[in-house]
Design a protein around this motif. Structure first.
Motif, PDB file in Angstrom:
ATOM      1  N   ARG A 356       0.877  -1.167   0.000  1.00 38.21           N
ATOM      2  CA  ARG A 356       0.000   0.000   0.000  1.00 38.21           C
ATOM      3  C   ARG A 356       0.909   1.211   0.000  1.00 38.21           C
ATOM      4  NH1 ARG A 356      -1.412   1.468   4.793  1.00 38.21           N
ATOM      5  NH2 ARG A 356      -2.067  -0.624   5.459  1.00 38.21           N
ATOM      6  N   PHE A 357       1.089   1.814  -1.182  1.00 36.52           N
ATOM      7  CA  PHE A 357       2.039   2.920  -1.324  1.00 36.52           C
ATOM      8  C   PHE A 357       1.514   4.191  -0.671  1.00 36.52           C
ATOM      9  CE2 PHE A 357       2.705   0.010  -4.871  1.00 36.52           C
ATOM     10  CZ  PHE A 357       4.053  -0.251  -4.742  1.00 36.52           C
ATOM     11  N   ALA A 358       0.207   4.313  -0.647  1.00 32.97           N
ATOM     12  CA  ALA A 358      -0.484   5.422   0.021  1.00 32.97           C
ATOM     13  C   ALA A 358      -1.945   5.018   0.094  1.00 32.97           C
ATOM     14  CB  ALA A 358      -0.314   6.726  -0.773  1.00 32.97           C
ATOM     15  N   ASP A 359      -2.757   5.765   0.821  1.00 31.77           N
ATOM     16  CA  ASP A 359      -4.177   5.447   0.885  1.00 31.77           C
ATOM     17  C   ASP A 359      -4.769   5.487  -0.519  1.00 31.77           C
ATOM     18  OD1 ASP A 359      -4.096   5.124   3.597  1.00 31.77           O
ATOM     19  OD2 ASP A 359      -4.811   7.151   4.062  1.00 31.77           O
ATOM     20  N   GLY A 360      -5.275   4.353  -0.969  1.00 36.60           N
ATOM     21  CA  GLY A 360      -5.873   4.283  -2.297  1.00 36.60           C
ATOM     22  C   GLY A 360      -4.923   3.878  -3.395  1.00 36.60           C
TER      23      GLY A 360
END
Length: 429
Positions: A356-360
């Motif tokens: 998960r590189f960032a939220d979303g």
């Protein structure tokens, strides 16, 4: 019109695959429910799954459909990973380990189902694959692998020397492991078929559009190229070992292992009756392994570790001739019609990663030479996660933070140079 793929990168597959669907570069500012970066197995499997569920999807590809590993690999549709089945739960833990074994064990069946559903013309053979033992160490490895898979109910069988000789066509191997779950495929034809199915389902694919930036924009993400942008609340990163630009850590957490393939001219019927006569794909247990399979026209595709560039191109091609004729003396004097190579991305534990590189923004990468079935499966799983059907707790991989591989550059130099040195001398005497 898209530029032609190069002979030394896509070889036989580019020469024989059906055309990819027509695409144009990204221009203007588009909106979507999900932006997918990368048009290989993972990205297109995800996009197709999302579109079939009613989502609006834009796929952004830096080069062409199947440009990376999807268009260069051997074409073996294998189940599982290189890691021994019993070792995998020890690395990932019992929950994720057993989940991953189950979904990847069923991976070839998922590929076959995609091919059947969308009538993808990709030279699919479902007879299975043969893992061939080199020496006593190879025999021990295959016995262990067979026992561990059979303990999980997998349809695998050890073959003795005589049966191995009959099914492979050489007496070089004392044993082989037949995996009836597996098969062979024309890999570029398959990924282009996925793209055609995705377009038919409503996916917008934009090639020749390298991503320059992925930035938060309120509650959305804006994926920007030179010519335009896509704004979406969800992004799937599906660029794997060929990643450049944003989140290039995907590439840096993997060590490149170069791999090449050479394809003969179509072989005469009297030879085809004796080499892989039932259509299996094969590879061996050697540390610097060899792989071989037939294509639909009766060409033997023979491969190993190495990069076809500079002086090494002749070294590996010459080794291929020697190694091939050592296994199959009837091929002496038959030349190679195509030669090409690419890179396998190897993680430190030889297992894929969910990030998960960032939220979303999520992605799976690091298939370690097993991209066809795992890429197809993980694309579908990523789509189901983005759609809210699978929580992070339900995934077959734990959430991990990407980290650059230790001594990555040195290892890559070692693998490429070491393969060239080995192939320069092996089978000469």
């Amino acid at each position: 019109m898209a530029p032609a793929l190069e002979p030394l990168t896509h070889g036989l597959w580019a020469a024989t695959a059906p055309a990819a669907p027509a695409t144009v570069a990204l221009s203007g500012d588009l909106r979507a429910d999900v932006a997918v970066v990368g048009a290989g197995y993972t990205g297109l499997s995800a996009a197709l799954t999302l579109a079939e569920a009613g989502a609006k999807v834009v796929v952004i590809e830096a080069r062409e459909i199947g440009f990376g590993g999807a268009g260069r690999n051997v074409g073996l549709v294998n189940a599982g990973m290189w890691v021994m089945p019993d070792e995998l739960p020890k690395v990932l833990g019992p929950v994720h380990g057993e989940r991953l074994l189950q979904v990847l064990g069923n991976g070839p069946a998922e590929v076959f189902a995609r091919v059947d559903k969308h009538a993808i013309p990709c030279e699919l053979r479902r007879e299975g694959t043969l893992h061939c033992a080199v020496g006593e160490a190879g025999v021990r490895e295959l016995r262990d692998r067979a026992q561990q898979w059979q303990g999980r109910g997998a349809d695998v069988q050890l073959l003795d020397a005589a049966e191995t000789r009959r099914m492979v066509g050489t007496d070089a191997y004392p044993m082989a492991l037949l995996d009836r779950r597996a098969g062979v495929i024309q890999p570029l034809a398959y990924v282009r078929g996925l793209a055609t199915a995705a377009v038919a389902a409503g996916v917008d694919i934009r090639c020749e559009s390298p991503v320059e930036q992925i930035a938060a924009a309120n509650d959305q993400w804006r994926v920007t190229t030179t010519g335009g942008s896509v704004t979406a609340p969800r992004v799937i990163m599906a660029t794997d070992a060929y990643t450049k630009g944003p989140w290039e850590i995907i590439r840096k957490e993997q060590v490149y292992l170069p791999y090449f393939n050479c394809a003969t001219t179509p072989l005469p019927e009297n030879i085809l009756r004796h080499i892989l006569p039932e259509g299996h794909g094969a590879w061996d247990t050697a540390e610097v392994l060899s792989s071989f399979r037939m294509d639909a026209a009766g060409r033997l595709v023979f491969g190993s570790v190495g990069a076809l560039r500079g002086p090494a191109q002749g070294v590996h091609s010459g080794w291929g001739q020697r190694a091939m004729t050592r296994l199959f003396p009837a091929l002496r004097g038959i030349g190679f019609e195509h030669e090409w190579y690419g890179y396998i991305g190897m993680t430190e534990d030889n297992l894929p990663r969910f990030h998960r590189f960032a939220d979303g923004v999520v992605g799976v990468s690091g298939y370690n030479g097993r991209g066809i079935a795992p890429g197809t499966v993980m694309g579908r799983i990523l789509a189901e996660h983005v759609l809210g059907k699978l929580s992070e707790d339900d995934l077959p991989l734990p959430v991990t933070t990407p980290q650059e591989a230790k001594h990555r550059t040195a290892k890559e130099v070692y693998y490429e140079a070491g393969a060239a040195v080995l192939h320069a001398v092996e089978h000469r005497f």
